[in-house]
Each structure stands twice: as structure tokens, then as C-alpha cells.
Motif scaffolding. Sequence first.
Motif, PDB file in Angstrom:
ATOM      1  N   GLY A  97       1.504  -6.167  -2.897  1.00 13.30           N
ATOM      2  CA  GLY A  97       1.877  -5.600  -3.679  1.00 13.30           C
ATOM      3  C   GLY A  97       1.223  -4.200  -4.140  1.00 13.30           C
ATOM      4  N   SER A  98       0.154  -4.254  -4.260  1.00 13.78           N
ATOM      5  CA  SER A  98      -1.400  -3.715  -4.653  1.00 13.78           C
ATOM      6  C   SER A  98      -1.254  -1.934  -3.926  1.00 13.78           C
ATOM      7  N   VAL A  99      -0.499  -2.072  -3.087  1.00 13.26           N
ATOM      8  CA  VAL A  99      -1.076  -1.125  -2.084  1.00 13.26           C
ATOM      9  C   VAL A  99      -0.388  -0.074  -1.502  1.00 13.26           C
ATOM     10  N   ALA A 100      -0.395   0.996  -2.061  1.00 15.78           N
ATOM     11  CA  ALA A 100       1.072   2.175  -2.355  1.00 15.78           C
ATOM     12  C   ALA A 100       1.512   2.727  -1.197  1.00 15.78           C
ATOM     13  N   SER A 101       0.037   3.151  -0.027  1.00 15.27           N
ATOM     14  CA  SER A 101       0.372   3.413   0.875  1.00 15.27           C
ATOM     15  C   SER A 101      -0.804   3.603   2.018  1.00 15.27           C
ATOM     16  N   LEU A 102      -0.215   3.759   3.475  1.00 12.13           N
ATOM     17  CA  LEU A 102      -1.500   3.654   3.770  1.00 12.13           C
ATOM     18  C   LEU A 102      -1.289   5.240   5.219  1.00 12.13           C
ATOM     19  N   ARG A 196       5.979  -7.198   3.112  1.00  7.40           N
ATOM     20  CA  ARG A 196       5.500  -8.094   1.840  1.00  7.40           C
ATOM     21  C   ARG A 196       5.997  -7.060   0.406  1.00  7.40           C
ATOM     22  N   GLY A 197       5.606  -6.126   0.405  1.00  4.29           N
ATOM     23  CA  GLY A 197       4.857  -5.261  -0.676  1.00  4.29           C
ATOM     24  C   GLY A 197       5.473  -5.990  -2.101  1.00  4.29           C
ATOM     25  N   GLY A 198       7.258  -6.259  -1.567  1.00  3.42           N
ATOM     26  CA  GLY A 198       7.249  -7.286  -3.517  1.00  3.42           C
ATOM     27  C   GLY A 198       7.471  -8.790  -3.268  1.00  3.42           C
ATOM     28  N   GLN A 203       1.395 -10.323  -5.072  1.00  6.27           N
ATOM     29  CA  GLN A 203       1.215  -9.751  -6.522  1.00  6.27           C
ATOM     30  C   GLN A 203      -0.450 -10.553  -6.582  1.00  6.27           C
ATOM     31  N   GLY A 204      -0.765  -8.808  -7.347  1.00  9.46           N
ATOM     32  CA  GLY A 204      -2.072  -8.813  -7.881  1.00  9.46           C
ATOM     33  C   GLY A 204      -3.199  -8.143  -7.766  1.00  9.46           C
ATOM     34  N   GLU A 205      -4.364  -7.636  -8.466  1.00 10.27           N
ATOM     35  CA  GLU A 205      -4.772  -7.084  -8.451  1.00 10.27           C
ATOM     36  C   GLU A 205      -6.098  -6.210  -7.226  1.00 10.27           C
ATOM     37  N   PRO A 206      -6.370  -4.968  -6.175  1.00  9.71           N
ATOM     38  CA  PRO A 206      -6.898  -5.418  -5.781  1.00  9.71           C
ATOM     39  C   PRO A 206      -8.752  -5.516  -6.481  1.00  9.71           C
TER      40      PRO A 206
END
Length: 232
Positions: A97-102, A196-198, A203-206
Motif C-alpha cells: 500500500g505504500s508503493v507508488a510505482s516500480l 495488493r496495493g489496496g 497497508q503501513g508505512e515504509p
Amino acid sequence: MTSPETQPPAPEPASRPDRVHRSSAGIAGGVLLLALVAWLGIDALVVGKGRTPWLALAAMIVIVPLVSAFTLRPAVFVNDDRLRVRNPFRVIVLPWGSVASLRSGYSNEVVAASGTKYQLWAVPVSLRGRKRAARQEARQTAEGVGGGPARRGGMLGGLGGGFGGQGGAAVTGTEGPVRAQTDQIMDDLKELAERRGGAEAAQGEPSVRWAYEVLGPVAAGLIVFAVLLATG
């Protein structure tokens, strides 16, 4: 007869083990470098005179962790909830959930929602692999072959389990173009991040942890080396 209120809770499903990506070329190079360092260092310790054995020991304390950090240590661990990146000096854990892009450029990177970029040392960009994949696709097109055999290392087959084999092998899918293996790994990671982003469990912080198990020995070796040079 046991009432529904007294029935024990159903056991939670066992979590799937991480899929691991590592660079087989990096590991091979690291083993060779460590063997060379050990050979030269032990020779200096055994036959060296004066301060030479101590200097050789200090140099080995510095060099061995550094070589290991850049060759044997890097790995990417993937499961349905998070991406864990083990780089030479840091370990980064990013819930999906904290990944914007690869993205891929001169290196493969993961970008957090905050905009911070982290390089994937264990999944290096392989220009040779891309050229090999392009040649294979051109050959298949010339021969009239559709998608080729089923691809290896996809999502359902385990994301690069064991050593990722980053040597630049071409991977073919049941549909679509031929892809270099590291590019296919990035495609699979992007697919998993989107899927799986949602999810609530993703969910959580890096979190970022410095690799003191590498930095500590290197700092100690540098101190010993500096003391030996200063007292010489």
C-alpha cells in the motif's frame, strides 16, 4: 455437542513463504573476489614480516564485509503483503500500500508514496538480456511463432525462487513479447503491487534499517588500519 459459542476459532491460514530474487552473477563474482582476498590475506599473514600481517588483517576486516555487502548480500523478498529490499547498507520494508510505482531506467527502483526512491540492487538492469530477448523475439517473429513456451518465474510459478538468475536470460510468455528476465521480474512486481496495493494486510508505512552488521566491521577495520598507519 459443542455449541457455536464454545467452538475454538478456526486456525489462520499459513502465510506463504517469501519469493526471493538474487543476482546469480553478483554471487559468483563475490565468491571469486572473496577467494582472492582470502588467498592474498592469508599469504600475507603467514609469510609477512613486521607490521605486514597486521595491515593485512585490518585490510581483510574492511574488504570482506564490503565485498559481501555488494555481491552476496543484496536480495529482494516478496510476499502478498510487502516488499523487503536488502541492499548493501540498508534493509527497506515497503507494504504494498505504500508503493507508488516500480520503474526501470539505468537501474530498477521502487518509489514509495512519499516520493523516496530505493534501488533494487538484487535486480540489476541487464542490457545484454534485453538485446538477447529482442533477438529471440525477432527470430520467433521470422519463424511465425506466436508466444513461445510458457514463461518461467511468473507470479504463480514463484517470483524467482532461490537465486534470481540475473544473467540476462530471455523469458517468453504465453502472450506478449519476449522479455529479459529482470524486466519480467519488474513486470511481476508491478502486477503484484497493483493487485495488493489496496489490501488491508498490505497497508503501513515504509521502514528503513541500517545494516550495522556490515558497517560495524568496516568501521572497526578502518580504525585498526588508521592506528597502524599512525603508529608506523
